[in-house]
Design an enzyme around this catalytic site. Structure first.
Site, PDB file in Angstrom:
ATOM      1  N   SER A  98       0.815  -1.219   0.000  1.00  0.00           N
ATOM      2  CA  SER A  98       0.000   0.000   0.000  1.00  0.00           C
ATOM      3  C   SER A  98       0.851   1.271   0.000  1.00  0.00           C
ATOM      4  O   SER A  98       1.795   1.408   0.768  1.00  0.00           O
ATOM      5  CB  SER A  98      -0.929   0.026   1.213  1.00  0.00           C
ATOM      6  OG  SER A  98      -1.612   1.269   1.243  1.00  0.00           O
ATOM      7  N   LYS A  99       0.457   2.192  -0.870  1.00  0.00           N
ATOM      8  CA  LYS A  99       1.140   3.491  -0.960  1.00  0.00           C
ATOM      9  C   LYS A  99       0.486   4.519  -0.034  1.00  0.00           C
ATOM     10  O   LYS A  99       0.947   5.664   0.050  1.00  0.00           O
ATOM     11  CB  LYS A  99       1.049   4.045  -2.395  1.00  0.00           C
ATOM     12  CG  LYS A  99       1.507   3.097  -3.485  1.00  0.00           C
ATOM     13  CD  LYS A  99       3.001   2.960  -3.493  1.00  0.00           C
ATOM     14  CE  LYS A  99       3.475   2.121  -4.671  1.00  0.00           C
ATOM     15  NZ  LYS A  99       4.678   1.362  -4.350  1.00  0.00           N
ATOM     16  N   LYS A 128     -13.614  -4.001   1.430  1.00  0.00           N
ATOM     17  CA  LYS A 128     -14.513  -2.865   1.170  1.00  0.00           C
ATOM     18  C   LYS A 128     -15.984  -3.213   1.459  1.00  0.00           C
ATOM     19  O   LYS A 128     -16.765  -2.339   1.849  1.00  0.00           O
ATOM     20  CB  LYS A 128     -14.353  -2.370  -0.266  1.00  0.00           C
ATOM     21  CG  LYS A 128     -12.990  -1.700  -0.491  1.00  0.00           C
ATOM     22  CD  LYS A 128     -12.853  -1.139  -1.881  1.00  0.00           C
ATOM     23  CE  LYS A 128     -11.447  -0.578  -2.081  1.00  0.00           C
ATOM     24  NZ  LYS A 128     -11.258   0.011  -3.393  1.00  0.00           N
ATOM     25  N   ASN A 187     -14.650   2.627   1.029  1.00  0.00           N
ATOM     26  CA  ASN A 187     -13.176   2.653   0.977  1.00  0.00           C
ATOM     27  C   ASN A 187     -12.580   3.637   1.980  1.00  0.00           C
ATOM     28  O   ASN A 187     -11.370   3.811   2.007  1.00  0.00           O
ATOM     29  CB  ASN A 187     -12.655   2.916  -0.442  1.00  0.00           C
ATOM     30  CG  ASN A 187     -12.549   4.392  -0.772  1.00  0.00           C
ATOM     31  OD1 ASN A 187     -13.309   5.209  -0.247  1.00  0.00           O
ATOM     32  ND2 ASN A 187     -11.620   4.746  -1.638  1.00  0.00           N
ATOM     33  N   ASP A 219     -13.598   6.284  -4.377  1.00  0.00           N
ATOM     34  CA  ASP A 219     -12.899   5.782  -5.572  1.00  0.00           C
ATOM     35  C   ASP A 219     -13.402   6.478  -6.849  1.00  0.00           C
ATOM     36  O   ASP A 219     -12.612   6.932  -7.672  1.00  0.00           O
ATOM     37  CB  ASP A 219     -13.081   4.263  -5.716  1.00  0.00           C
ATOM     38  CG  ASP A 219     -12.171   3.484  -4.774  1.00  0.00           C
ATOM     39  OD1 ASP A 219     -11.151   4.049  -4.319  1.00  0.00           O
ATOM     40  OD2 ASP A 219     -12.485   2.312  -4.489  1.00  0.00           O
ATOM     41  N   ALA A 258     -17.678  -4.687 -13.464  1.00  0.00           N
ATOM     42  CA  ALA A 258     -18.888  -4.383 -12.681  1.00  0.00           C
ATOM     43  C   ALA A 258     -18.645  -4.701 -11.209  1.00  0.00           C
ATOM     44  O   ALA A 258     -19.573  -5.024 -10.483  1.00  0.00           O
ATOM     45  CB  ALA A 258     -20.073  -5.179 -13.225  1.00  0.00           C
ATOM     46  N   THR A 307     -19.146 -11.375 -16.498  1.00  0.00           N
ATOM     47  CA  THR A 307     -20.434 -11.929 -16.068  1.00  0.00           C
ATOM     48  C   THR A 307     -21.503 -10.910 -16.470  1.00  0.00           C
ATOM     49  O   THR A 307     -21.679  -9.878 -15.821  1.00  0.00           O
ATOM     50  CB  THR A 307     -20.439 -12.147 -14.533  1.00  0.00           C
ATOM     51  OG1 THR A 307     -19.257 -12.851 -14.176  1.00  0.00           O
ATOM     52  CG2 THR A 307     -21.661 -12.909 -14.082  1.00  0.00           C
TER      53      THR A 307
HETATM   54  P1  NDP Z   1     -13.552  -6.417  -7.971  1.00  0.00           P
HETATM   55  O1  NDP Z   1     -12.965  -7.712  -7.551  1.00  0.00           O
HETATM   56  O2  NDP Z   1     -14.657  -5.823  -7.174  1.00  0.00           O
HETATM   57  O3  NDP Z   1     -14.119  -6.563  -9.491  1.00  0.00           O
HETATM   58  C1  NDP Z   1     -13.346  -7.198 -10.445  1.00  0.00           C
HETATM   59  C2  NDP Z   1     -13.970  -7.011 -11.813  1.00  0.00           C
HETATM   60  O4  NDP Z   1     -13.037  -7.480 -12.796  1.00  0.00           O
HETATM   61  C3  NDP Z   1     -15.256  -7.810 -12.029  1.00  0.00           C
HETATM   62  O5  NDP Z   1     -16.114  -7.054 -12.852  1.00  0.00           O
HETATM   63  C4  NDP Z   1     -14.746  -9.058 -12.749  1.00  0.00           C
HETATM   64  O6  NDP Z   1     -15.707  -9.652 -13.591  1.00  0.00           O
HETATM   65  C5  NDP Z   1     -13.671  -8.457 -13.616  1.00  0.00           C
HETATM   66  N1  NDP Z   1     -12.632  -9.418 -14.029  1.00  0.00           N
HETATM   67  C6  NDP Z   1     -11.720 -10.026 -13.246  1.00  0.00           C
HETATM   68  N2  NDP Z   1     -10.896 -10.801 -14.004  1.00  0.00           N
HETATM   69  C7  NDP Z   1     -11.326 -10.691 -15.280  1.00  0.00           C
HETATM   70  C8  NDP Z   1     -10.898 -11.237 -16.506  1.00  0.00           C
HETATM   71  N3  NDP Z   1      -9.872 -12.078 -16.573  1.00  0.00           N
HETATM   72  N4  NDP Z   1     -11.552 -10.895 -17.637  1.00  0.00           N
HETATM   73  C9  NDP Z   1     -12.600 -10.036 -17.583  1.00  0.00           C
HETATM   74  N5  NDP Z   1     -13.057  -9.475 -16.442  1.00  0.00           N
HETATM   75  C10 NDP Z   1     -12.415  -9.792 -15.318  1.00  0.00           C
HETATM   76  O7  NDP Z   1     -12.311  -5.404  -8.108  1.00  0.00           O
HETATM   77  P2  NDP Z   1     -12.337  -3.821  -7.910  1.00  0.00           P
HETATM   78  O8  NDP Z   1     -13.520  -3.279  -8.607  1.00  0.00           O
HETATM   79  O9  NDP Z   1     -12.107  -3.492  -6.501  1.00  0.00           O
HETATM   80  O10 NDP Z   1     -10.987  -3.392  -8.696  1.00  0.00           O
HETATM   81  C11 NDP Z   1     -10.961  -3.358 -10.109  1.00  0.00           C
HETATM   82  C12 NDP Z   1      -9.675  -2.693 -10.579  1.00  0.00           C
HETATM   83  O11 NDP Z   1      -9.651  -1.343 -10.173  1.00  0.00           O
HETATM   84  C13 NDP Z   1      -8.387  -3.334 -10.019  1.00  0.00           C
HETATM   85  O12 NDP Z   1      -7.406  -3.339 -11.043  1.00  0.00           O
HETATM   86  C14 NDP Z   1      -7.985  -2.384  -8.919  1.00  0.00           C
HETATM   87  O13 NDP Z   1      -6.576  -2.387  -8.700  1.00  0.00           O
HETATM   88  C15 NDP Z   1      -8.419  -1.058  -9.522  1.00  0.00           C
HETATM   89  N6  NDP Z   1      -8.657  -0.022  -8.499  1.00  0.00           N
HETATM   90  C16 NDP Z   1      -7.880   1.094  -8.532  1.00  0.00           C
HETATM   91  C17 NDP Z   1      -8.036   2.080  -7.596  1.00  0.00           C
HETATM   92  C18 NDP Z   1      -7.185   3.304  -7.667  1.00  0.00           C
HETATM   93  O14 NDP Z   1      -7.207   4.113  -6.714  1.00  0.00           O
HETATM   94  N7  NDP Z   1      -6.433   3.516  -8.743  1.00  0.00           N
HETATM   95  C19 NDP Z   1      -9.045   1.976  -6.525  1.00  0.00           C
HETATM   96  C20 NDP Z   1      -9.862   0.762  -6.608  1.00  0.00           C
HETATM   97  C21 NDP Z   1      -9.638  -0.200  -7.549  1.00  0.00           C
HETATM   98  P3  NDP Z   1     -16.770 -10.766 -13.036  1.00  0.00           P
HETATM   99  O15 NDP Z   1     -17.879  -9.983 -12.421  1.00  0.00           O
HETATM  100  O16 NDP Z   1     -17.154 -11.500 -14.251  1.00  0.00           O
HETATM  101  O17 NDP Z   1     -16.005 -11.611 -12.031  1.00  0.00           O
END
Ligand code: NDP
Length: 277
Positions: free
Chosen positions: A15-16, A66, A87, A102, A128, A153
């Protein structure tokens, strides 16, 4: 005595947030102590209770807590309610209040730092999960012309689109689509809010989706040129960006909520930015 704040997650070493909040405190002259807490899986509430007992005033919350944080709070902001995720916590006596910064951090980075307006634009949102849900209200407040939500999904994308439609203002259309049906569409901005890039996975996305895109934005940060950003470059997106600015902006919102002073984020962004190549 310094007031206590922390970031809680598992894992947490990466974590940063301590670097960011220490810099914000220095720049604003606020006297705070900020630490990392490794939350035990299944033990979020106990870890927060213990932090409160030691005088903790606020927490940034990262994966996988979260949703636990959402259930922990007595008071929830509209963005936390819509995201179904928290968050940031403010701990005030017996009350734990929950926010989700976020999405607001993401929009602030795009509109204010990158100077790319969302108003009247066509937006593609991939994913999503929590981050995508958090982005909905802040996106809609900017009045885009179109918001298309795509998720692996598809049912989740459809459910999210239905929620977003009910919050959209006149002039904004919200749709759900599948990765396979995007071929003919053009988008001004494309956001990758999936976690695929965290494990180096490519999305089933045709490069032609980016042919008119001003911005391809990867929410993950510090991962260099991810498969998503490579596809965007192949599709001639004008600008590629990762989520370091979003990270700094959501942190600044948290700091302002806790301390009543909004720090400037430019120094932190420069400090943390990793080149995309
Ligand atoms: P979640 O676990 O809540 O959601 C993950 C999402 O990614 C779901 O929609 C999932 O789809 C999809 N997914 C995962 N793997 C794949 C794949 N191989 N192909 C297609 N879809 C995929 O994660 P978060 O929403 O918390 O985080 C999402 C991203 O946002 C991360 O990279 C995280 O690091 C980044 N983030 C950045 C922040 C920032 O401050 N810069 C803050 C918060 C998040 P399904 O529903 O089908 O499983």
């Amino acid at each position: 005595m310094s007031e206590r704040y922390a970031v809680i997650g598992n894992p947490i070493d990466f974590s940063k947030s301590p670097v960011i909040h220490d810099e914000f405190a220095r720049a604003t002259g606020e006297d705070i102590e900020y630490i990392r807490i490794l939350g035990p899986l299944g033990g979020f509430a106990g870890a927060v209770d213990a932090f409160r007992a030691r005088g903790g005033r606020g927490l940034n919350v990262t994966a996988p807590f979260k949703i636990d944080a959402f259930h922990y709070c007595q008071v929830l902001s509209p963005s936390a309610q819509l995201a179904g995720a928290v968050n940031c916590l403010k701990l005030d006596g017996e009350v734990a209040a929950g926010e989700n910064f976020d999405g607001v951090g993401l929009v602030r980075d795009v509109v204010h730092n990158l100077r790319v307006p969302l108003a009247g634009r066509r937006i593609l949102l991939l994913g999503a999960g929590g981050a995508a849900r958090g982005a909905l209200l802040p996106f809609l407040r900017e009045k885009p012309e179109l918001l298309v939500i795509v998720n692996r999904t598809q049912d989740k994308a459809r459910a999210l689109a239905a929620v977003a439609s009910s919050h959209a203002q006149p002039g904004t259309t919200v749709e759900a689509a599948g990765y396979g049906t995007l071929g003919g569409e053009r988008f001004d901005l494309v956001f990758n809010a999936t976690s695929a890039s965290l494990v180096g996975q490519a999305l089933p996305l045709d490069a032609s989706v980016f042919r008119d895109s001003q911005l391809a934005y990867e929410l993950a940060y510090g991962k260099g040129l991810t498969p998503f950003l490579r596809t965007a470059r192949a599709g001639a997106a004008v600008r590629l960006c990762d989520g370091v600015g979003m990270l700094a902006e959501q942190a600044a919102e948290a700091f302002a909520w806790w301390r009543g002073k909004r720090p400037d984020t430019q120094r932190v962004i420069e400090l943390l930015r990793v080149p995309l190549e």
